[in-house]
Design a protein around this motif. Structure first.
Motif, PDB file in Angstrom:
ATOM      1  N   ILE A 192       3.177   7.677  31.709  1.00 57.14           N
ATOM      2  CA  ILE A 192       4.151   7.205  32.897  1.00 57.14           C
ATOM      3  C   ILE A 192       4.264   5.487  32.839  1.00 57.14           C
ATOM      4  CG2 ILE A 192       4.388   7.105  35.354  1.00 57.14           C
ATOM      5  CD1 ILE A 192       2.950   9.924  35.419  1.00 57.14           C
ATOM      6  N   LYS A 193       3.026   5.031  32.717  1.00 54.59           N
ATOM      7  CA  LYS A 193       3.048   3.430  32.981  1.00 54.59           C
ATOM      8  C   LYS A 193       3.822   2.812  31.867  1.00 54.59           C
ATOM      9  CE  LYS A 193       0.111  -0.201  33.450  1.00 54.59           C
ATOM     10  NZ  LYS A 193      -1.363  -0.856  34.048  1.00 54.59           N
ATOM     11  N   LYS A 194       3.725   3.538  30.615  1.00 53.87           N
ATOM     12  CA  LYS A 194       4.179   3.055  29.547  1.00 53.87           C
ATOM     13  C   LYS A 194       5.879   3.112  29.415  1.00 53.87           C
ATOM     14  CE  LYS A 194       4.356   3.446  24.425  1.00 53.87           C
ATOM     15  NZ  LYS A 194       4.264   4.853  23.607  1.00 53.87           N
ATOM     16  N   ALA A 195       6.275   4.164  30.178  1.00 56.66           N
ATOM     17  CA  ALA A 195       7.687   4.497  30.093  1.00 56.66           C
ATOM     18  C   ALA A 195       8.427   3.847  31.397  1.00 56.66           C
ATOM     19  CB  ALA A 195       7.828   5.982  30.219  1.00 56.66           C
ATOM     20  N   GLY A 196       7.500   3.449  32.446  1.00 53.63           N
ATOM     21  CA  GLY A 196       8.026   2.846  33.380  1.00 53.63           C
ATOM     22  C   GLY A 196       8.749   3.766  34.657  1.00 53.63           C
ATOM     23  N   ALA A 197       8.256   4.855  34.598  1.00 58.07           N
ATOM     24  CA  ALA A 197       8.724   5.821  35.680  1.00 58.07           C
ATOM     25  C   ALA A 197       7.826   5.849  37.022  1.00 58.07           C
ATOM     26  CB  ALA A 197       8.369   7.326  35.141  1.00 58.07           C
ATOM     27  N   ILE A 198       8.700   6.154  38.016  1.00 62.34           N
ATOM     28  CA  ILE A 198       8.085   6.106  39.526  1.00 62.34           C
ATOM     29  C   ILE A 198       7.651   7.862  39.603  1.00 62.34           C
ATOM     30  CG2 ILE A 198       8.925   6.142  41.736  1.00 62.34           C
ATOM     31  CD1 ILE A 198      11.148   4.432  40.734  1.00 62.34           C
ATOM     32  N   VAL A 199       6.291   7.565  40.118  1.00 67.57           N
ATOM     33  CA  VAL A 199       5.740   8.988  40.706  1.00 67.57           C
ATOM     34  C   VAL A 199       5.853   9.279  42.038  1.00 67.57           C
ATOM     35  CG1 VAL A 199       3.573  10.015  40.954  1.00 67.57           C
ATOM     36  CG2 VAL A 199       4.020   8.800  38.697  1.00 67.57           C
ATOM     37  N   GLU A 200       6.526  10.463  42.311  1.00 70.63           N
ATOM     38  CA  GLU A 200       6.640  10.806  43.702  1.00 70.63           C
ATOM     39  C   GLU A 200       5.334  11.451  44.295  1.00 70.63           C
ATOM     40  OE1 GLU A 200       8.651  14.321  44.932  1.00 70.63           O
ATOM     41  OE2 GLU A 200       8.097  15.563  43.334  1.00 70.63           O
ATOM     42  N   GLU A 227      -3.464   1.352  38.308  1.00 70.59           N
ATOM     43  CA  GLU A 227      -2.740   1.111  37.100  1.00 70.59           C
ATOM     44  C   GLU A 227      -1.519   0.534  37.520  1.00 70.59           C
ATOM     45  OE1 GLU A 227      -3.411   1.390  34.187  1.00 70.59           O
ATOM     46  OE2 GLU A 227      -5.487   2.062  34.578  1.00 70.59           O
ATOM     47  N   ASN A 228      -1.210   0.147  38.970  1.00 72.94           N
ATOM     48  CA  ASN A 228       0.010  -0.025  39.399  1.00 72.94           C
ATOM     49  C   ASN A 228       1.232   0.378  39.090  1.00 72.94           C
ATOM     50  OD1 ASN A 228       0.866  -2.191  41.059  1.00 72.94           O
ATOM     51  ND2 ASN A 228       0.918  -3.907  39.371  1.00 72.94           N
ATOM     52  N   VAL A 229       0.962   1.733  39.168  1.00 72.24           N
ATOM     53  CA  VAL A 229       2.413   2.544  38.915  1.00 72.24           C
ATOM     54  C   VAL A 229       2.901   2.652  40.043  1.00 72.24           C
ATOM     55  CG1 VAL A 229       3.258   5.045  38.226  1.00 72.24           C
ATOM     56  CG2 VAL A 229       1.073   3.948  37.034  1.00 72.24           C
ATOM     57  N   PRO A 230       4.564   2.549  40.201  1.00 75.05           N
ATOM     58  CA  PRO A 230       5.172   2.553  41.309  1.00 75.05           C
ATOM     59  C   PRO A 230       5.335   4.037  41.963  1.00 75.05           C
ATOM     60  CG  PRO A 230       6.430   2.340  39.462  1.00 75.05           C
ATOM     61  CD  PRO A 230       5.223   2.114  39.126  1.00 75.05           C
ATOM     62  N   ILE A 231       5.375   4.148  43.212  1.00 74.44           N
ATOM     63  CA  ILE A 231       5.289   5.344  43.834  1.00 74.44           C
ATOM     64  C   ILE A 231       6.536   5.422  44.812  1.00 74.44           C
ATOM     65  CG2 ILE A 231       2.764   5.921  43.535  1.00 74.44           C
ATOM     66  CD1 ILE A 231       2.648   5.227  46.618  1.00 74.44           C
ATOM     67  N   THR A 232       7.031   6.705  45.027  1.00 74.93           N
ATOM     68  CA  THR A 232       7.723   6.884  46.381  1.00 74.93           C
ATOM     69  C   THR A 232       7.344   8.228  47.166  1.00 74.93           C
ATOM     70  OG1 THR A 232      10.267   7.015  46.799  1.00 74.93           O
ATOM     71  CG2 THR A 232       9.368   8.381  45.004  1.00 74.93           C
ATOM     72  N   ILE A 233       7.668   7.883  48.343  1.00 73.77           N
ATOM     73  CA  ILE A 233       7.095   9.251  49.239  1.00 73.77           C
ATOM     74  C   ILE A 233       8.270  10.378  49.361  1.00 73.77           C
ATOM     75  CG2 ILE A 233       6.341  10.076  51.526  1.00 73.77           C
ATOM     76  CD1 ILE A 233       4.941   7.414  51.870  1.00 73.77           C
ATOM     77  N   SER A 234       8.167  11.560  49.127  1.00 73.70           N
ATOM     78  CA  SER A 234       9.106  12.414  49.310  1.00 73.70           C
ATOM     79  C   SER A 234       8.543  13.681  49.876  1.00 73.70           C
ATOM     80  CB  SER A 234       9.937  12.889  47.921  1.00 73.70           C
ATOM     81  OG  SER A 234       9.032  13.057  46.966  1.00 73.70           O
ATOM     82  N   SER A 235       9.369  14.616  50.296  1.00 75.50           N
ATOM     83  CA  SER A 235       9.156  15.877  51.076  1.00 75.50           C
ATOM     84  C   SER A 235       9.527  17.105  50.278  1.00 75.50           C
ATOM     85  CB  SER A 235       9.670  15.965  52.319  1.00 75.50           C
ATOM     86  OG  SER A 235      10.784  15.968  52.599  1.00 75.50           O
ATOM     87  N   ASP A 236      10.356  16.865  49.309  1.00 74.29           N
ATOM     88  CA  ASP A 236      10.764  18.090  48.632  1.00 74.29           C
ATOM     89  C   ASP A 236      11.548  19.083  49.466  1.00 74.29           C
ATOM     90  OD1 ASP A 236      11.177  20.054  46.448  1.00 74.29           O
ATOM     91  OD2 ASP A 236       8.964  19.932  45.719  1.00 74.29           O
ATOM     92  N   ALA A 237      12.153  18.731  50.417  1.00 70.44           N
ATOM     93  CA  ALA A 237      12.744  19.299  51.603  1.00 70.44           C
ATOM     94  C   ALA A 237      13.700  20.368  51.148  1.00 70.44           C
ATOM     95  CB  ALA A 237      13.324  18.347  52.674  1.00 70.44           C
ATOM     96  N   HIS A 238      13.368  21.550  51.408  1.00 75.96           N
ATOM     97  CA  HIS A 238      14.202  22.560  51.214  1.00 75.96           C
ATOM     98  C   HIS A 238      14.971  23.014  52.506  1.00 75.96           C
ATOM     99  CE1 HIS A 238      12.248  22.891  47.479  1.00 75.96           C
ATOM    100  NE2 HIS A 238      13.038  24.154  47.099  1.00 75.96           N
TER     101      HIS A 238
END
Ligand code: ZN
Ligand code: ZN
Length: 282
Positions: A192-200, A227-238
């Motif tokens: 993930i770090k190598k690819a630069g993706a964000i983790v929810e 590891e300084n991986v970017p994150i975002t908060i989400s609720s997977d709201a249905h």
């Protein structure tokens, strides 16, 4: 003021319409809202969008972007990765962002893709038929597929990184501290770090009472922070009612771990924002 980029509507298995989600987002004073219905897949799937609805979904969001003044609206999809059949790359050109999630691991004897976060009986069937009761092999394969997706078709956001733990309540099969499991997670974080993706940081398990903690688990969040991986908060709201469920407690918890910023899509770009339990600070 929050943002949420993992939301489902009645275009897939969500219960609210696009408009109802937006109405609720206005009431909650959201900064930006992203729609991420389950993308169509080329096989039977109860909770995915029908292929023929995709055009209308995208067209409707495009219109709502121009008619919604108070909140920024973004078009996304939660896309499955099933090798050679479907991946985030199949849809990314038409979207503002993609969430890449593993809901299927290989296939049952009859060829049906094995759903790993649905009914436990289905899980047990695949564990038997595909992995001959070897839970370590099954969970390892889940993380291998996650890394394969990241390498071949990296999404903007990695969806519920350790979702398969939903099948391991009360450590039914293993303890997350076991070294093989920790190694799989660590290898995946490297990718993930190598690819630069964000983790929810996905709160759905908590408010659904199917997991005591977020996806991913707290110890994984600690590694992501280190590891300084970017994150975002989400609720997977249905449902619109779940638009910011458990965001306050999760924000507190993330601050305790040491996170200073969360990533949000705002003015067309993913940017880091400071935050507290009440939301993003502009
Ligand atoms: Zn999902
Ligand atoms: Zn989802």
């Amino acid at each position: 003021m929050w943002s949420n980029f993992h939301t489902h509507t009645n275009y897939c298995d969500g219960k609210s319409t696009l408009e109802e989600q937006i109405q609720q987002a206005k009431e909650l004073d959201l900064l930006s809202l992203g729609f991420s219905s389950h993308a169509p897949v080329p096989f039977d799937c109860q909770w995915c969008m029908d292929q023929e609805k995709l055009g209308l979904y995208l067209e409707s969001i495009k219109k709502l972007k121009t008619t919604t003044k108070e909140i920024e609206i973004y078009a996304g999809l939660e896309v499955d990765y099933v090798p050679t059949r479907v991946s985030p790359n199949d849809f990314s050109d038409q979207l503002d962002y993609t969430i890449g999630s593993i809901h299927f691991v290989d296939a049952l004897v009859d060829g049906t893709p094995w759903e790993i976060d649905g009914l436990h009986v289905v899980f047990l069937k695949g564990l038997d038929e595909i992995f001959h009761h070897n839970h370590q092999a099954a969970f390892t394969r889940y993380f291998e597929l996650t890394r394969e997706m990241i390498d071949l078709a990296c999404p903007t956001i990695i969806g519920h990184l350790d979702k398969m733990k939903i099948q391991n309540p009360d450590n039914k099969f293993f303890d997350e501290q076991e070294s093989w499991y920790q190694n799989e997670v660590k290898e995946t974080i490297k990718a993930i770090k190598k690819a630069g993706a964000i983790v929810e940081v996905n709160t759905r398990g908590i408010y659904q009472k199917k997991s005591a903690t977020t996806y991913p688990s707290p110890w994984i969040l600690e590694l992501l922070q280190q590891e300084n991986v970017p994150i975002t908060i989400s609720s997977d709201a249905h449902h619109a009612d779940d638009l910011v469920s458990q965001f306050d407690t999760t924000a507190n918890f993330l601050q305790e771990i040491g996170f200073k910023k969360i990533h949000v899509l705002y003015q067309g770009e993913w940017k880091p924002f400071t935050f507290n339990e009440n939301g993003i600070i502009l």
